[in-house]
Design an enzyme around this catalytic site. Sequence first.
Site, short mmCIF file in Angstrom:
data_model
loop_
_atom_site.label_atom_id
_atom_site.label_comp_id
_atom_site.label_asym_id
_atom_site.label_seq_id
_atom_site.Cartn_x
_atom_site.Cartn_y
_atom_site.Cartn_z
N HIS A 1 0.74 -1.02 0.08
CA HIS A 1 -0.09 0.00 -0.04
C HIS A 1 0.77 1.27 0.04
O HIS A 1 0.47 2.31 -0.65
CB HIS A 1 -1.00 -0.04 1.26
CG HIS A 1 -2.01 -0.97 0.99
ND1 HIS A 1 -3.43 -0.81 0.89
CD2 HIS A 1 -2.04 -2.47 1.55
CE1 HIS A 1 -4.03 -1.85 0.82
NE2 HIS A 1 -3.27 -2.80 1.23
N ASP B 1 -5.52 6.02 1.31
CA ASP B 1 -5.90 4.94 1.11
C ASP B 1 -7.22 4.16 1.21
O ASP B 1 -7.55 4.50 2.63
CB ASP B 1 -4.63 3.89 1.69
CG ASP B 1 -4.54 2.35 1.17
OD1 ASP B 1 -5.67 1.74 1.51
OD2 ASP B 1 -3.56 2.03 0.97
C1 UDX Z 1 -0.55 -6.17 -0.09
C2 UDX Z 1 -1.53 -7.41 -0.70
O1 UDX Z 1 -1.16 -8.70 -0.44
C3 UDX Z 1 -1.97 -7.24 -2.21
O2 UDX Z 1 -2.46 -8.19 -2.52
C4 UDX Z 1 -2.31 -5.80 -2.13
O3 UDX Z 1 -2.59 -5.67 -3.89
C5 UDX Z 1 -1.45 -4.86 -1.95
O4 UDX Z 1 -1.25 -5.16 -0.53
P1 UDX Z 1 1.81 -7.55 -0.86
O5 UDX Z 1 1.48 -8.76 -0.43
O6 UDX Z 1 3.14 -7.20 -0.42
O7 UDX Z 1 0.75 -6.51 -0.88
O8 UDX Z 1 2.01 -7.66 -2.40
P2 UDX Z 1 2.28 -6.85 -3.80
O9 UDX Z 1 1.13 -5.98 -3.90
O10 UDX Z 1 2.61 -7.54 -4.81
O11 UDX Z 1 3.29 -5.65 -3.31
C6 UDX Z 1 4.63 -6.11 -3.01
C7 UDX Z 1 5.74 -5.08 -3.24
O12 UDX Z 1 6.86 -5.55 -2.80
C8 UDX Z 1 5.91 -4.93 -4.83
O13 UDX Z 1 5.83 -3.57 -5.29
C9 UDX Z 1 7.07 -5.44 -5.22
O14 UDX Z 1 7.89 -4.94 -6.01
C10 UDX Z 1 7.75 -5.31 -3.78
N1 UDX Z 1 8.78 -6.55 -3.45
C11 UDX Z 1 8.31 -7.64 -3.19
C12 UDX Z 1 10.17 -6.04 -3.43
O15 UDX Z 1 10.53 -4.93 -3.63
N2 UDX Z 1 11.03 -7.25 -3.23
C13 UDX Z 1 10.58 -8.46 -2.86
O16 UDX Z 1 11.49 -9.16 -2.75
C14 UDX Z 1 9.50 -8.78 -2.88
#
Ligand code: UDX
Length: 449
Positions: A19, A109
């Site tokens: 987020h 948000d």
């Molecule tokens: C959460 C929810 O799970 C997701 O479904 C929702 O849409 C937003 O909030 P998250 O689970 O962390 O987020 O997933 P995601 O939305 O994919 O965001 C992860 C972020 O972390 C991405 O921007 C990704 O680039 C970053 N990331 C992930 C890294 O920079 N390094 C990593 O090793 C893993």
Amino acid sequence: MEVERKQSVILVPCPYQGHLTPMLQLGNILHSQGFSVIVAHTRHNAPNYTNHPQFVFHSMDDGLQRIDMSFPSVETLYSMNENCKVHLRNYLAAMMEEEGNELACIIYDSVMFFVDDVATQLRVPTVVLYTFSAAFLHSIIMILQQPEKYFPFEDSQLMDPLPELHPLRYKDLPFYVVNNKIPEWDLEFHRATCDIGSSVAAIWNTMQDLEDSTLLRLQEHYKMPFFPIGPFHKMGPLDSLSSIFEEDNSCLEWLDKQAPNSVLYVSLGSLAMINDKELIETAWGLANSEQPFLWVIRPGSISGFQYAEALPDGYEEMVGERGRIVKWAPQKQVLAHPAVGGFYTHCGWNSTVESICEQVPMICRPFIADQLVNARYLSQIYKVGFEIEVIERTVIEKTIRKLMLSEEGENVKKRVVDMKQNIVAAMEIDGTSHKNLKDLVDFISALPS
Ligand code: UDX
């Protein structure tokens, strides 16, 4: 050239990686359009100020002891909303008394729903930011209108399709489902996040061309302007460094040594947790596929373990140079690397958009909420990924081979290349995201301050 607009906007992010990142990216976009950007953030998981010298930061006491890096509980989210209220109210009230204050609006948000109450009392316009897909919100709204139509369901119905929510099945209902029922508190929480109060507009990290009909339906429901201006990370002048975790850049050098399109990148985002059984099945699936892989194992993401102690003994030595395990990767750079040919993902919306933007096809292993919806769209509608439904080493191995080595995999790759091209077109002058951004800037500039 930057336009001097003088007006300021306050951004209120939700303090979780998936987020925080899009909110800071939106801040970059608006700053490049001439707005002053103030980020009012919770004390926990605060952004690193030095990475964003262009913003003014304001810390709000969230009243929490800590924020766990796992799926947030509804209690935590409610407490955060409750505790930040007074702080934001005082901050805003003081700001409004300042001479020459030109606050245009607060952008919050959708999970930080307290903002609208506070701002409305002080007559400051609010704009809601959706950090997920329109398809997800649409399915939530449809279900909230008639929850009894979907819950409880029988085990025998799990794989049955839900035609009005196509391509979802009962199994994919994006709620906190326990024993095929939905707890009342989960319904209440979703009602709270869907109630956007007196917000005057919504901003989306999605693309109009991708989700046009769903956005239109949602717009009929909410009756306010929508600004889909995604992909955020490509729409600003610079991408924000917004990682809460420390990135291990050494994996980029390892990627440099791999053949083009050969590496499977594996990451389940910032919140998902797996058990040791899934860790072991994934480990063998990756090893047996014989494809090179870069695997992010986030510390604390294996239930009951500090790190990856549950990996099979001698696993890293066995896979040798063919596999690389890191704690956190510079994901956008990884996906953009020519060696990466596939992404084993939990289908968080940021990861989904980032993967499509780099034309990387996916293996979808969703956990909860919007990930379930995204996985179905990726595999069934956009057909740029294969869904894994049974977490078992032979299934994982076969799916990796299908994605990386088969003709079916090549077709999936072609489709993701097409999707990427559509996104590039949306960002060009006269493209929808470009045009919607211009409209958003005009809209905010015209808000009564
Ligand atoms: C959460 C929810 O799970 C997701 O479904 C929702 O849409 C937003 O909030 P998250 O689970 O962390 O987020 O997933 P995601 O939305 O994919 O965001 C992860 C972020 O972390 C991405 O921007 C990704 O680039 C970053 N990331 C992930 C890294 O920079 N390094 C990593 O090793 C893993």
